[in-house]
Motif scaffolding. Structure first.
Motif, short mmCIF file in Angstrom:
data_model
loop_
_atom_site.label_atom_id
_atom_site.label_comp_id
_atom_site.label_asym_id
_atom_site.label_seq_id
_atom_site.Cartn_x
_atom_site.Cartn_y
_atom_site.Cartn_z
N SER B 227 -39.47 -3.97 -3.14
CA SER B 227 -40.52 -4.98 -3.02
C SER B 227 -40.67 -5.34 -1.56
CB SER B 227 -40.16 -6.24 -3.82
OG SER B 227 -39.91 -5.90 -5.17
N GLY B 228 -41.86 -5.77 -1.20
CA GLY B 228 -42.07 -6.19 0.19
C GLY B 228 -43.47 -5.87 0.65
N ARG B 229 -43.63 -5.89 1.99
CA ARG B 229 -44.93 -5.61 2.57
C ARG B 229 -44.97 -4.15 3.03
NH1 ARG B 229 -48.23 -8.19 7.62
NH2 ARG B 229 -46.39 -7.58 8.82
N LEU B 230 -46.05 -3.49 2.63
CA LEU B 230 -46.21 -2.07 2.98
C LEU B 230 -47.35 -1.95 3.99
CD1 LEU B 230 -44.99 0.68 1.98
CD2 LEU B 230 -47.05 0.89 0.58
N SER B 288 -57.17 2.80 -6.96
CA SER B 288 -58.08 2.08 -6.05
C SER B 288 -57.35 1.06 -5.17
CB SER B 288 -59.19 1.40 -6.85
OG SER B 288 -58.62 0.52 -7.79
N VAL B 289 -56.18 0.57 -5.60
CA VAL B 289 -55.46 -0.38 -4.75
C VAL B 289 -54.95 0.35 -3.49
CG1 VAL B 289 -53.49 -1.95 -4.59
CG2 VAL B 289 -54.81 -1.82 -6.71
N LEU B 290 -54.36 1.52 -3.71
CA LEU B 290 -53.86 2.32 -2.58
C LEU B 290 -55.02 2.78 -1.69
CD1 LEU B 290 -51.38 3.69 -1.27
CD2 LEU B 290 -51.81 5.66 -2.74
N LEU B 291 -56.05 3.35 -2.33
CA LEU B 291 -57.18 3.87 -1.55
C LEU B 291 -57.93 2.74 -0.84
CD1 LEU B 291 -56.49 6.53 -2.77
CD2 LEU B 291 -58.85 6.85 -3.47
N VAL B 302 -46.03 -4.89 -2.37
CA VAL B 302 -45.54 -4.14 -3.53
C VAL B 302 -44.38 -4.91 -4.17
CG1 VAL B 302 -46.24 -1.91 -2.60
CG2 VAL B 302 -43.93 -2.71 -2.18
N ALA B 303 -44.28 -4.80 -5.49
CA ALA B 303 -43.22 -5.49 -6.22
C ALA B 303 -42.65 -4.54 -7.27
CB ALA B 303 -43.77 -6.74 -6.89
N GLY B 304 -41.37 -4.21 -7.13
CA GLY B 304 -40.71 -3.35 -8.10
C GLY B 304 -41.24 -1.92 -8.10
N GLU B 318 -50.43 -0.83 -10.44
CA GLU B 318 -50.11 -2.08 -11.13
C GLU B 318 -49.04 -2.88 -10.38
OE1 GLU B 318 -51.28 -3.12 -14.37
OE2 GLU B 318 -52.85 -1.65 -13.91
N ARG B 319 -48.24 -2.19 -9.58
CA ARG B 319 -47.15 -2.88 -8.89
C ARG B 319 -47.50 -3.18 -7.44
NH1 ARG B 319 -41.71 -0.85 -11.70
NH2 ARG B 319 -42.63 -0.04 -13.62
N ALA B 320 -48.76 -3.16 -7.14
CA ALA B 320 -49.19 -3.42 -5.76
C ALA B 320 -50.44 -4.27 -5.76
CB ALA B 320 -49.48 -2.09 -5.05
N ARG B 321 -50.59 -5.07 -4.73
CA ARG B 321 -51.87 -5.79 -4.56
C ARG B 321 -52.21 -5.83 -3.08
NH1 ARG B 321 -50.50 -10.88 -2.97
NH2 ARG B 321 -48.34 -11.45 -3.37
N PRO B 322 -53.51 -5.96 -2.80
CA PRO B 322 -53.95 -5.94 -1.40
C PRO B 322 -53.34 -7.10 -0.61
CG PRO B 322 -55.83 -5.83 -2.90
CD PRO B 322 -54.64 -6.11 -3.74
#
Lengths: 161, 474
Positions: B227-230, B288-291, B302-304, B318-322
């Motif tokens: 988890s953390g900031r990517l 679409s979150v990654l792209l 990202v989380a988990g 599902e495990r990531a958000r902008p």
């Protein structure tokens, strides 16, 4: 054993790129099994498609519906489906590659040689080509993955320089 | 990277690299003519290979394979043993080069835990889906690149059929499909033409190993969930006629405050040849979150997210958000010096897989005409070649953009014969540093109006999917 050269850098892909084109009229075209072959949508009936081909060397022409009904327009010259197939093959691969694959007269300009092409009418590999088209389409039904594919490092996306 | 360190990297190949490549070249020459007829020179090359692996765990099986080829029985376990020997040599070259690059970049690298160093292998039983691939690959080796005819090349399709259905065998499937397409395009080779021996042998050896029952299906168990900031650095884009992959290089700032790490996130999809340039990114629309982060230049929270031992996230939207907007060059400046690089899984070790993120600034881009048209980045007199064949057509990052650049985030690459080069993932214009061009700018659709309108007009993916919907589900 022949003298050995390791060849070009190992990460330069060796399939010449094809070009984007409109797919509504001719959804499928390929240079395979010694033929330019593909699938052409019917001008009239939406559901019907024609399987058309031109053989390398002999330039034998074939065109039939996917139910193996011969195309009525095919005589000593290419029918409109074969015309459309060759036009799209030209866009897809470039005229030079298509003309070379068909072993057209190398002294003639590829575009002109393709336009002048004619040959005997022969029954074509309708079923085989149609099955290959279905196989081609089936790639788009396969799920993608986010597991890494390290083998793709040998296939960098590039551009013609 | 400091120019002095770059000079060192470019000037000298690590000891042993040349000798190892001579051994693989010897085997590649045998594979060009076919295991069925190695000839005197080929037999000598195989003996050298057996001697070189004589003090390794491969000794007995390579010895047996060399004897089998010598006595005209080049099938059975022989291809796998030869592929294993070649892979071990390529792995040694990889290790030496990566260590050299790490030294030049001052890059710390993680160790592989003992448990991951020797993969557990397949579930034990034979996987019938692999049999077809193994026998096709063995036939290729027996015939040799010079002896492959149209029918043998087309045999890839039959070998592929059971593999395509199984997503856990996707690595082998895309490899066989890629090799098969090249063999179909070039075989039989015309008279005097030399085969691209090193490339095809690379692909062959990798496929043979992936087709063994002991080769694990799927990516294996994740090492951990992170988890953390990517912070994305850039996207490495891969394509062959029936596959498209985007591999995002990024820095992970773990949420617990642990040191930053270099990670990758991949997304791939099967495709057909006519889907190219502007129509490629649509294949990955499910991520679409990654792209979105790639096209919109922002960070991701990202989380988990599962992370493999080799530094690959198993991406799950599902495990990531902008997150917040994030400038790639700022992220590279902040982290590339110190971020911990991942270990390389044993069977992935090959020079072609080396792709080390690097930030280059303060250079002069210089075009060159000879020996072939190219571009060098001149850093205080040291010239680093730009890997121009890796500028994807599905982006605006072309030769012109690279030549006008004053800063570059790229991947250090190495290839036998050409040595080190840099593959640009993103560039900032020399005259206007705020003007950036990245390989994934088109991730949510072409930003070049010409290609955006072409895509709208032709919609090849939509057209083919509509056909597939009607014809395949009748």
């Amino acid at each position: 054993m022949a003298p050995h050269a390791p060849g070009p850098p190992s990460t330069v892909p060796l399939v010449p790129p094809v070009h984007a084109r409109k797919l509504t009229k001719v959804p499928y075209v390929e240079l395979a099994d010694g033929r330019v072959q593909g699938v052409v949508s019917s001008g009239s009936a939406g559901e019907r498609v024609y399987v058309s081909s031109v053989s390398a060397g002999s330039h034998a022409l074939s065109c039939a519906t996917n139910n193996n009904r011969p195309c009525g327009g095919l005589g000593g010259a290419p029918c409109k489906h074969i015309r459309a197939l060759l036009d799209e093959a030209r866009r897809h691969y470039g005229a030079e590659r298509v003309a070379a694959y068909l072993r057209l007269d190398p002294d003639q300009a590829p575009e002109a040689a393709l336009s002048a092409l004619s040959g005997p009418v022969e029954p074509g590999p309708t079923g085989v080509v149609f099955t290959r088209f279905l196989r081609y389409l089936s790639y788009l039904e396969l799920p993608g993955t986010t597991a890494p594919l390290p083998e793709m490092h040998w296939f960098p996306a590039g551009r013609a320089l | 990277m400091l120019p002095a360190r770059l000079t060192e990297l470019l000037d000298s190949a690590p000891p042993g690299v040349e000798e190892a490549l001579e051994l693989t070249d010897g085997l590649d020459a045998v594979l060009a003519d076919g295991l069925a007829r190695p000839g005197a020179q080929g037999t000598a090359a195989l003996e050298d290979l057996a001697a070189a692996t004589g003090s390794t765990p491969l000794a007995a099986s390579v010895r047996a394979a060399v004897d089998a080829v010598g006595s005209g029985r080049p099938t059975g376990p022989a291809p796998a043993a030869l592929a294993g020997a070649r892979t071990a040599l390529a792995g040694a070259v990889h290790d030496a080069l990566l260590e050299q690059a790490d030294t030049a970049l001052g890059r710390p690298r993680d160790d592989l835990p003992e448990s991951a160093a020797s993969p557990a292998g397949g579930a034990g039983g034979a996987d019938p889906a692999l049999e077809g691939a193994r026998s096709w690959l063995a036939e290729l080796a027996v015939a040799g690149w010079r002896g492959i005819d149209r029918d043998l090349a087309a045999g890839a399709d039959a070998a592929l059929a059971p593999l395509l259905e199984d997503p856990s065998r996707r690595r082998l499937a895309v490899l066989i499909d890629g090799l098969g397409a090249e063999l179909r395009a070039h075989c039989p080779l015309s008279g005097e033409a030399d085969p691209p021996a090193r490339r095809w042998s690379d692909l062959w050896a990798r496929a043979v190993l992936l087709a063994q029952d002991a080769s694990p299906a799927g990516p294996g168990a994740p090492a951990e969930e992170v988890s953390g900031r990517l912070l994305p650095l850039g996207a490495d884009v891969h394509e062959h006629p029936t596959a498209f992959q985007v591999q995002v290089h990024a820095v992970l700032e773990p949420s617990g405050g642990d040191p930053a790490r270099l990670v990758r996130a991949a997304a791939s999809a099967p495709k057909v040849d006519v889907l190219t340039r502007e129509s490629l990114w649509g294949l990955l629309a499910g991520h679409s979150v990654l792209l979105g982060a790639l096209a919109g230049h922002h960070a991701l929270e990202v989380a988990g997210m599962p992370l493999l031992h080799g530094g690959d996230l198993l991406w799950d939207d599902e495990r990531a958000r902008p997150g917040e907007p994030a400038d790639r060059f700022a992220a590279a400046r902040l982290h590339l010096e110190d971020a911990l690089a991942p270990a390389v899984p044993p069977l992935e070790r090959h020079p072609a897989r080396i792709a080390e993120p690097v930030l280059l600034e303060g250079y002069a881009a210089k075009k060159k005409r000879s020996p072939a048209p190219g571009l060098d980045l001149d850093l205080d007199g040291t010239r680093l070649p730009v890997s121009l064949h890796r500028l994807p057509e599905s982006s605006s990052l072309d030769l012109k953009a690279a030549a006008a650049s004053g800063a570059c985030i790229g991947l250090m690459r190495w290839d036998a014969g050409t040595g080190w080069s840099v593959q640009p993932l993103g560039v900032a214009a020399k005259k206007a540093p705020a003007s950036q061009t990245h390989t994934a700018d088109w991730a949510m659709g072409p930003t070049d109006p010409k290609y955006a309108s072409a895509l709208k007009k032709t919609d090849p993916l939509g057209t083919l999917r509509e056909r597939a919907g009607r014809l395949l589900r009748k």
